[in-house]
Design a protein around this motif. Structure first.
Motif, PDB file in Angstrom:
ATOM      1  N   ALA A 126      13.008  -3.173  -1.922  1.00 59.48           N
ATOM      2  CA  ALA A 126      12.406  -1.861  -2.179  1.00 59.48           C
ATOM      3  C   ALA A 126      13.533  -0.843  -2.251  1.00 59.48           C
ATOM      4  N   THR A 127      13.662  -0.182  -3.419  1.00 61.50           N
ATOM      5  CA  THR A 127      14.786   0.734  -3.658  1.00 61.50           C
ATOM      6  C   THR A 127      14.255   2.123  -3.960  1.00 61.50           C
ATOM      7  N   GLY A 128      14.902   3.137  -3.384  1.00 57.60           N
ATOM      8  CA  GLY A 128      14.519   4.513  -3.694  1.00 57.60           C
ATOM      9  C   GLY A 128      14.613   5.412  -2.488  1.00 57.60           C
ATOM     10  N   LYS A 129      13.824   6.477  -2.539  1.00 55.92           N
ATOM     11  CA  LYS A 129      13.823   7.482  -1.462  1.00 55.92           C
ATOM     12  C   LYS A 129      12.378   7.842  -1.161  1.00 55.92           C
ATOM     13  N   GLY A 130      11.999   7.700   0.092  1.00 53.41           N
ATOM     14  CA  GLY A 130      10.630   8.005   0.479  1.00 53.41           C
ATOM     15  C   GLY A 130      10.258   7.280   1.762  1.00 53.41           C
ATOM     16  N   LYS A 131       8.975   7.235   2.033  1.00 62.68           N
ATOM     17  CA  LYS A 131       8.473   6.526   3.213  1.00 62.68           C
ATOM     18  C   LYS A 131       7.688   5.306   2.745  1.00 62.68           C
ATOM     19  N   LEU A 132       8.032   4.166   3.311  1.00 58.89           N
ATOM     20  CA  LEU A 132       7.404   2.902   2.949  1.00 58.89           C
ATOM     21  C   LEU A 132       6.708   2.339   4.174  1.00 58.89           C
ATOM     22  N   TYR A 133       5.476   1.904   4.008  1.00 62.32           N
ATOM     23  CA  TYR A 133       4.705   1.360   5.132  1.00 62.32           C
ATOM     24  C   TYR A 133       4.470  -0.122   4.912  1.00 62.32           C
ATOM     25  N   LEU A 134       4.838  -0.900   5.922  1.00 67.12           N
ATOM     26  CA  LEU A 134       4.757  -2.356   5.843  1.00 67.12           C
ATOM     27  C   LEU A 134       3.890  -2.913   6.966  1.00 67.12           C
ATOM     28  N   ALA A 135       3.174  -3.992   6.659  1.00 68.85           N
ATOM     29  CA  ALA A 135       2.380  -4.695   7.668  1.00 68.85           C
ATOM     30  C   ALA A 135       2.146  -6.110   7.162  1.00 68.85           C
ATOM     31  N   ASP A 136       1.738  -6.988   8.086  1.00 70.24           N
ATOM     32  CA  ASP A 136       1.487  -8.378   7.713  1.00 70.24           C
ATOM     33  C   ASP A 136       0.293  -8.919   8.493  1.00 70.24           C
ATOM     34  N   SER A 137      -0.864  -8.861   7.872  1.00 69.00           N
ATOM     35  CA  SER A 137      -2.098  -9.450   8.428  1.00 69.00           C
ATOM     36  C   SER A 137      -2.401  -8.966   9.850  1.00 69.00           C
TER      37      SER A 137
END
Length: 230
Positions: free
Chosen positions: A83-94
């Motif tokens: 994931a490339t860029g500028k910002g806020k990324l939200y991750l989760a797994d099940s």
């Protein structure tokens, strides 16, 4: 104010900046990445983002021909995206619990299914456990992470860390084994009595044996993997 109103719900659940840096746990099961360059993450782990971010699956030949074989063999389980860029990324797994670890010139092996994300400063390599290729349909691979930086791993429910000391090996169920210290090389063993007791089809007759000086992280849950294609 009505405690069940929409405005109260938003107040209770809205995203809050805690200023914790690159990785921030929004909840015990949701990771916020404050992105300013790029991050490696598990394919399919993105649940939301804002800003300008693009996603690319890790190139099959990015790590050389050996990785091509490993990816073909293990399927999607160890697939990573950038994931490339500028910002806020939200991750989760099940809905799994997320643990953030700060490696300080250290190495750790993580089950390929349990690695959620890691900083670009961490070197990674997919390792195939060839010895069990014919024994188990899942858990055949892990990812070695090494260097200095943050990694995020996931567990079903609360993890337990077992110390491995010389002369006191630790034996685990492969499907409940999440991660282990980078200096340990597990051996696989078959428990014949277990096999007889549980029936020939049971994966529990195969166990991971850790010897030396280090640690193993286990979870109170046995992951069921997709059946490998023959």
């Amino acid at each position: 104010m009505n405690k069940y109103s929409i405005s109260e719900f938003i107040k209770q659940t809205e995203q809050v900046d805690r200023g914790e840096g690159f990785f921030e746990l929004e909840t015990p099961r949701m990771l916020e990445v404050n992105l300013d360059n790029f991050v490696w993450a598990k394919v399919g782990a993105m649940i939301a983002y804002n800003g300008q971010i693009k996603f690319e699956r890790e190139g099959i030949l990015e790590q050389g021909l050996g990785t091509l074989f490993k990816k073909a063999f293990t399927g999607e389980g160890a697939s990573l995206m950038r994931a490339t860029g500028k910002g806020k990324l939200y991750l989760a797994d099940s809905g799994k619990k997320i643990i953030i670890l700060h490696l300080q010139n250290e190495a750790i092996y993580v089950n390929g299914n349990d690695l959620l994300a890691f900083e670009p400063t961490i070197k990674h390599e997919i390792k195939l456990m060839r010895k069990v290729a014919g024994m188990m349909s899942g858990g055949l691979f892990n990812i070695r992470c090494e260097g200095t930086g943050l990694i995020a791993i996931t567990t079903h429910y609360e993890p337990l860390t077992l110390r491995v000391t010389p002369g006191k090996p630790v034996i685990t169920d492969p499907n409940a084994t999440v991660a282990w210290s980078g200096n340990l090389q597990p051996e696989f063993q078959t428990d014949i009595s277990f096999k007889t007791f549980l029936g020939r089809g049971s994966g529990e007759s195969f166990q991971m044996r850790f010897e030396g000086d280090g640690f193993v992280i286990v979870q109170p849950y046995e992951e069921v993997y997709m059946q490998a294609q023959s």
